[in-house]
Structures are given as structure tokens and as C-alpha cells.
Design a protein around this motif. Structure first.
Motif, PDB file in Angstrom:
ATOM      1  N   ALA A   1       2.274   1.774  -3.429  1.00 34.12           N
ATOM      2  CA  ALA A   1       1.390   2.203  -4.412  1.00 34.12           C
ATOM      3  C   ALA A   1       1.099   3.489  -4.093  1.00 34.12           C
ATOM      4  CB  ALA A   1       0.225   1.450  -4.088  1.00 34.12           C
ATOM      5  N   MET A   2       0.981   4.030  -2.825  1.00 35.06           N
ATOM      6  CA  MET A   2       0.882   5.609  -2.525  1.00 35.06           C
ATOM      7  C   MET A   2       2.091   6.361  -3.193  1.00 35.06           C
ATOM      8  SD  MET A   2      -1.004   5.434   1.193  1.00 35.06           S
ATOM      9  CE  MET A   2      -0.807   7.192   1.255  1.00 35.06           C
ATOM     10  N   GLN A   3       3.250   5.807  -2.730  1.00 37.73           N
ATOM     11  CA  GLN A   3       4.368   6.543  -3.171  1.00 37.73           C
ATOM     12  C   GLN A   3       4.378   6.553  -4.893  1.00 37.73           C
ATOM     13  OE1 GLN A   3       6.400   8.261  -1.364  1.00 37.73           O
ATOM     14  NE2 GLN A   3       7.449   8.885  -3.326  1.00 37.73           N
TER      15      GLN A   3
ATOM     16  N   ARG B   1       2.020   6.770  -6.959  1.00 36.90           N
ATOM     17  CA  ARG B   1       0.768   7.711  -7.202  1.00 36.90           C
ATOM     18  C   ARG B   1       1.149   9.027  -7.163  1.00 36.90           C
ATOM     19  NH1 ARG B   1      -4.665   7.207  -4.382  1.00 36.90           N
ATOM     20  NH2 ARG B   1      -3.441   7.812  -2.476  1.00 36.90           N
ATOM     21  N   VAL B   2       2.034   9.231  -5.839  1.00 34.05           N
ATOM     22  CA  VAL B   2       2.614  10.496  -5.829  1.00 34.05           C
ATOM     23  C   VAL B   2       3.600  10.878  -6.740  1.00 34.05           C
ATOM     24  CG1 VAL B   2       3.833  11.923  -4.128  1.00 34.05           C
ATOM     25  CG2 VAL B   2       1.893  10.584  -3.339  1.00 34.05           C
TER      26      VAL B   2
ATOM     27  N   ARG C   1       0.937  -1.412   0.150  1.00 35.84           N
ATOM     28  CA  ARG C   1      -0.019   0.012  -0.130  1.00 35.84           C
ATOM     29  C   ARG C   1       0.882   1.437  -0.062  1.00 35.84           C
ATOM     30  NH1 ARG C   1      -2.488  -1.069   4.222  1.00 35.84           N
ATOM     31  NH2 ARG C   1      -4.001  -2.392   3.271  1.00 35.84           N
ATOM     32  N   ALA C   2       1.835   1.054   0.863  1.00 39.38           N
ATOM     33  CA  ALA C   2       2.844   2.369   0.871  1.00 39.38           C
ATOM     34  C   ALA C   2       3.462   2.668  -0.434  1.00 39.38           C
ATOM     35  CB  ALA C   2       3.829   2.171   1.774  1.00 39.38           C
TER      36      ALA C   2
END
Length: 201
Positions: free
Chosen positions: A45-47, A49-50, A42-43
Motif C-alpha cells: 500500500a505504501m509503495q 501510494r508513492v 502495508r508495504a
């Protein structure tokens, strides 16, 4: 004398209980590892996306800078040649529904560095709103270009959103343009379709 009083039976129950404890412990360890892996994924994927948003923002800033430069060069060349014609324009009317087989309008690509989009607005469009224009691939829906903070102008005597765009954005293929209002209560206004084809001499 019950069977539970026999040592063999008692040791059997002890072994079963021990096995259950081991299974529970192993399940707990596996669950903990799974949660850790999910948190890591999840981390990541968030990174990702950022990072993608930052790259897209930088890409949009670069395109905006090129468009501004091309527009300025066009003005300077026009002034130097005594008022020569400006960049080519592309005037589009809204479509009522997405075409099932692709845009009906096809235009040749231009060698000019800049194209001025003139997107005619429907009657329902508010005159004092701030607009954004999104350019997407008609085939995949991928966002290719975005310009916001635009005000309604006029084209051929009709209300229109006018936006310069670098011509190299338009590779041969079908495209969809979407006009929305922006602000506290954004509204979808109109959709436009166009295909670009290679210019043949």
C-alpha cells in the motif's frame, strides 16, 4: 486411591496437554503468517501510494509545461497579429456553501488551448500571502489539478488569484475550486463552483 493415580486418567491429561501445546503452536504459526501478510500488504500500500504520488507529480509537471507552452504561443500569435485577444478568462466569485444539486454556474467548453482562471478573493484574504489553487471533481472530490506559489493580482478592480490552466482539464461536468494560503500556517480562503458543458454550434 484418587482417580489421578489411574494410568488411563493420567494419559488423558497428557493427551489434553499435548493437544493444547499443538493448538498454541499452530496459533503462533498462524499469527506469524498473518503478521507477515499484514506487513506485506502495508508495504504494498505504501509503495502504491508513492507510485501514485510520483505519477500525479509527473502529470502536474506535464500540464504545467503544456500551459506554459500554450501561454507562450498565445503571446507570440498575439504579437504576430498586432495584439489579438489573449486566451479566454473565467472569473469566479466564492460560494458560501456547497450547492446541494451542483454548481449554479455553467459555462461552455472552449476550443482555446488555455483558460485564465480569475478567482476573486474575499475581503479576509491576505494580500501578501502565497496561494495554491486545487481543482476537484464536484461529484467525487478527486483532485484533478493543483497550482501553488501564486500571488494575488487584480481582476475587474478586485483582488484575485489568477492562474492559467489547460482547457482540456475541463471535461463536461461539475467542478470545485479551492483556494488556500500556503506556508507555515496554511489557511482555507475560498471555494468556487462551476460546471462545463459541451459547446453547441
Amino acid at each position: 486411591m484418587s482417580g489421578l493415580e489411574k494410568p488411563a486418567v493420567q494419559w488423558t491429561f497428557v493427551a489434553i496437554a499435548f493437544a493444547l501445546i499443538v493448538v498454541v503452536m499452530l496459533s503462533g504459526v498462524a499469527l506469524t503468517r498473518m503478521r507477515a501478510a499484514m506487513d506485506t500488504a502495508r508495504a504494498d500500500a505504501m509503495q502504491a501510494r508513492v507510485d501514485r504520488e510520483q505519477i500525479e507529480a509527473a502529470f502536474q509537471r506535464e500540464r504545467s509545461a503544456r500551459e506554459s507552452l500554450a501561454l507562450q504561443l498565445g503571446r507570440e500569435r498575439g504579437g504576430a497579429t498586432g495584439g489579438a485577444a489573449g486566451p479566454p478568462t473565467l472569473t469566479l466569485s466564492p460560494v458560501r456553501a456547497k450547492s446541494p444539486k451542483g454548481p449554479e454556474l455553467a459555462v461552455p467548453r472552449t476550443s482555446a488551448p488555455l483558460i485564465v482562471l480569475r478567482l476573486l478573493l474575499p475581503a479576509k484574504a491576505p494580500a501578501d500571502a502565497s496561494y495554491e489553487v486545487r481543482l476537484r471533481s464536484w461529484t467525487t472530490g478527486d483532485l484533478l489539478w493543483l497550482r501553488s506559489g501564486l500571488r494575488a493580482g487584480t481582476a475587474d478592480g478586485k483582488a484575485a488569484v489568477i492562474a492559467p490552466i489547460a482547457s482540456d482539464v475541463f471535461a463536461p461536468g461539475p467542478y470545485e475550486l479551492i483556494v488556500n494560503t500556503i506556508g507555515s500556517s496554511p489557511l482555507p480562503i475560498a471555494v468556487y463552483e462551476v460546471s462545463f458543458i459541451e459547446h453547441r454550434q
